[in-house]
Design a protein around this motif. Sequence first.
Motif, PDB file in Angstrom:
ATOM      1  N   GLY A 145      78.354  91.398  80.630  1.00 13.28           N
ATOM      2  CA  GLY A 145      79.591  92.167  80.564  1.00 13.28           C
ATOM      3  C   GLY A 145      79.364  93.588  80.100  1.00 13.28           C
ATOM      4  N   TYR A 146      78.536  93.754  79.069  1.00 12.07           N
ATOM      5  CA  TYR A 146      78.244  95.089  78.536  1.00 12.07           C
ATOM      6  C   TYR A 146      77.525  95.947  79.575  1.00 12.07           C
ATOM      7  N   GLN A 147      76.533  95.368  80.258  1.00  8.31           N
ATOM      8  CA  GLN A 147      75.776  96.144  81.232  1.00  8.31           C
ATOM      9  C   GLN A 147      76.621  96.515  82.449  1.00  8.31           C
ATOM     10  N   MET A 148      77.478  95.602  82.909  1.00  9.03           N
ATOM     11  CA  MET A 148      78.325  95.938  84.046  1.00  9.03           C
ATOM     12  C   MET A 148      79.278  97.085  83.678  1.00  9.03           C
ATOM     13  N   THR A 149      79.826  97.030  82.477  1.00  4.34           N
ATOM     14  CA  THR A 149      80.715  98.095  82.025  1.00  4.34           C
ATOM     15  C   THR A 149      79.970  99.419  81.927  1.00  4.34           C
ATOM     16  N   THR A 150      78.753  99.388  81.401  1.00  2.83           N
ATOM     17  CA  THR A 150      77.958 100.603  81.254  1.00  2.83           C
ATOM     18  C   THR A 150      77.656 101.241  82.600  1.00  2.83           C
ATOM     19  N   ILE A 151      77.217 100.439  83.557  1.00  2.00           N
ATOM     20  CA  ILE A 151      76.869 100.967  84.882  1.00  2.00           C
ATOM     21  C   ILE A 151      78.098 101.543  85.574  1.00  2.00           C
ATOM     22  N   ALA A 269      84.272  96.494  86.671  1.00  2.00           N
ATOM     23  CA  ALA A 269      83.386  95.965  85.626  1.00  2.00           C
ATOM     24  C   ALA A 269      83.678  94.497  85.341  1.00  2.00           C
ATOM     25  N   MET A 270      84.952  94.135  85.269  1.00  2.00           N
ATOM     26  CA  MET A 270      85.293  92.747  84.956  1.00  2.00           C
ATOM     27  C   MET A 270      84.966  91.808  86.120  1.00  2.00           C
ATOM     28  N   SER A 271      85.191  92.245  87.339  1.00  2.00           N
ATOM     29  CA  SER A 271      84.852  91.400  88.494  1.00  2.00           C
ATOM     30  C   SER A 271      83.357  91.143  88.547  1.00  2.00           C
ATOM     31  N   TYR A 324      89.269  85.238  90.590  1.00  3.48           N
ATOM     32  CA  TYR A 324      89.355  85.935  89.300  1.00  3.48           C
ATOM     33  C   TYR A 324      90.017  87.305  89.464  1.00  3.48           C
ATOM     34  N   PRO A 325      91.284  87.343  89.840  1.00  4.50           N
ATOM     35  CA  PRO A 325      91.954  88.646  89.937  1.00  4.50           C
ATOM     36  C   PRO A 325      92.028  89.315  88.573  1.00  4.50           C
ATOM     37  N   SER A 326      91.865  90.622  88.565  1.00  5.11           N
ATOM     38  CA  SER A 326      91.855  91.352  87.293  1.00  5.11           C
ATOM     39  C   SER A 326      93.186  91.234  86.566  1.00  5.11           C
ATOM     40  N   ALA A 327      94.275  91.279  87.331  1.00  2.00           N
ATOM     41  CA  ALA A 327      95.604  91.182  86.717  1.00  2.00           C
ATOM     42  C   ALA A 327      96.046  89.724  86.687  1.00  2.00           C
ATOM     43  N   TRP A 328      96.284  89.190  85.501  1.00  2.69           N
ATOM     44  CA  TRP A 328      96.754  87.801  85.425  1.00  2.69           C
ATOM     45  C   TRP A 328      98.274  87.737  85.569  1.00  2.69           C
ATOM     46  N   ILE A 329      98.966  88.793  85.127  1.00  2.00           N
ATOM     47  CA  ILE A 329     100.400  88.894  85.398  1.00  2.00           C
ATOM     48  C   ILE A 329     100.727  90.336  85.776  1.00  2.00           C
ATOM     49  N   ILE A 330     101.749  90.483  86.607  1.00  5.31           N
ATOM     50  CA  ILE A 330     102.286  91.798  86.955  1.00  5.31           C
ATOM     51  C   ILE A 330     103.751  91.780  86.521  1.00  5.31           C
ATOM     52  N   VAL A 438      91.808  90.587  82.881  1.00  7.83           N
ATOM     53  CA  VAL A 438      91.241  89.302  82.468  1.00  7.83           C
ATOM     54  C   VAL A 438      89.726  89.400  82.399  1.00  7.83           C
ATOM     55  N   ARG A 439      89.183  88.994  81.275  1.00  7.46           N
ATOM     56  CA  ARG A 439      87.738  88.969  81.113  1.00  7.46           C
ATOM     57  C   ARG A 439      87.341  87.646  80.477  1.00  7.46           C
ATOM     58  N   PRO A 440      86.097  87.203  80.643  1.00  3.39           N
ATOM     59  CA  PRO A 440      85.690  85.951  80.010  1.00  3.39           C
ATOM     60  C   PRO A 440      85.558  86.118  78.503  1.00  3.39           C
ATOM     61  N   LYS A 441      85.996  85.097  77.783  1.00  5.91           N
ATOM     62  CA  LYS A 441      85.889  85.110  76.323  1.00  5.91           C
ATOM     63  C   LYS A 441      84.427  85.044  75.893  1.00  5.91           C
ATOM     64  N   GLU A 442      83.638  84.276  76.640  1.00  4.28           N
ATOM     65  CA  GLU A 442      82.246  84.058  76.283  1.00  4.28           C
ATOM     66  C   GLU A 442      81.346  85.167  76.859  1.00  4.28           C
ATOM     67  N   LYS A 443      80.245  85.437  76.180  1.00  6.49           N
ATOM     68  CA  LYS A 443      79.263  86.369  76.710  1.00  6.49           C
ATOM     69  C   LYS A 443      78.423  85.693  77.783  1.00  6.49           C
TER      70      LYS A 443
END
Length: 455
Positions: A145-151, A269-271, A324-330, A438-443
């Motif tokens: 998660g950290y590396q995807m966000t960084t890139i 990044a989250m996808s 895994y859509p980024s938006a869980w609610i609209i 939405v992101r995973p709770k676990e690393k």
Amino acid sequence: MSVATEPAVTRPQVLPFYRAIPRLVKDPVTELAKMGTEAGGRIVRLDIGPFRPYLISHPDHVQQVLKTDASNFVREGMFWRPLRRVIGQSILGEGEAWESSRKILQPLFTARYTASLGDAMADIIADCILELDEYARTGRLVDGGYQMTTIVNQAVIKVLFGGRISRDVAERLAPEFATCATSIGFRLLVPFAPYSIRVPGDRAFLAASKKIDEIVYPLIEQAHRDGPRSNEVVSALLSARMEQDGKADLRQVRDDLVSIYGAASETTAMSLTWLWSVLHDHPDVNAKLREEIDQVVSDGPIRSADVAKLTYLRMVLQELLRVYPSAWIIPRQTVADTEIGGVRIKAGSQVLVSPYTTHRLSEFWDRPLEFDPERWAPERNERRHRYSFIPFGAGPHVCLGQHLFYVEAPLVIANLLSRYELVLTNPQRLTPVPGASVRPKEKLMLKLLPTQRMR
């Protein structure tokens, strides 16, 4: 003598307090989706104490709320209050502020314009991924998660913001955005809680929001002093927001910049973070994806022109956005009394469009809980309801970043999989965390094994 009768009214399925609350506390994203699928796409009214929103998931109803009757379903109400504390009034708002922001920013996010950024983005992403060679050589694990966000952040700030944000600043900014996105989870679940009372997440949210301002305002002021540059977001915003006396509305520029930074980086990044768990669980998909990338890019550098040739990668990304859509609610709030699917809904009511539910309705998706990229194969040419797939929303408020996603995400994946074999070292059932996205709770801890390309 005949007596006039009113047309029959459809009643929503009501989920009582004692059933709704335990489920939402346990796993909000997954359980909310199940509430919609268990109702088969019918409208569900959630009894959450003093708050009773309507859950919307059927594509016909989604179309009405987000498109055909969009002016009656606005981005207002208690669900938007947590977000407004960080994004203000901007591209994610309503009314004149939203209209002016979208008019300014839309030319910078068209399919043609984002495609023109492709080679510059490819170079930045390739350079970022080269930095991971040390992990591959030493066997050190990578936080996915950290590396995807960084890139992703590096690509966004250099291409969209013309390098005005230094890498050091970006690395300080990214975690503050992540904190804001996740720390509002409690207020999204209990939106009626008064702001005079501190709830879990408030302290972290307010601290992160303050740090964002401390980073963004000086950046805007410096850009104002330096003058405009071509084809980048900060200059476009400053030029558009300039008043007659030569001063800029810095608060509005700040709101626009914060909103678009989050929108341009968060979804991608989250996808990409969810992807590594999916590829571990589906080795056949992983193998086919790697084979296509090897065939298309061979030993040469990965260029933006390669993206169009990576058809299976596109299928994988579409299926990833479905599951895994980024938006869980609209969230939306009704302006006037209305009906959705025969259900009468009063003005001022909250409705929650749920992509997580819509993407799992068996009426519109065969084997909806299975991850199957083949459902997107061009030769299958399946006809789907246009509003059964809404990872970027729909209608006038559709996400500006969708074209950028389909350029950036394939470049990141192709670069990574051509250079390394990524092994998930801690496979487990992932828990989606509610928030702005939405992101995973676990690393997800990854081991990078060098391929022939790296050697």
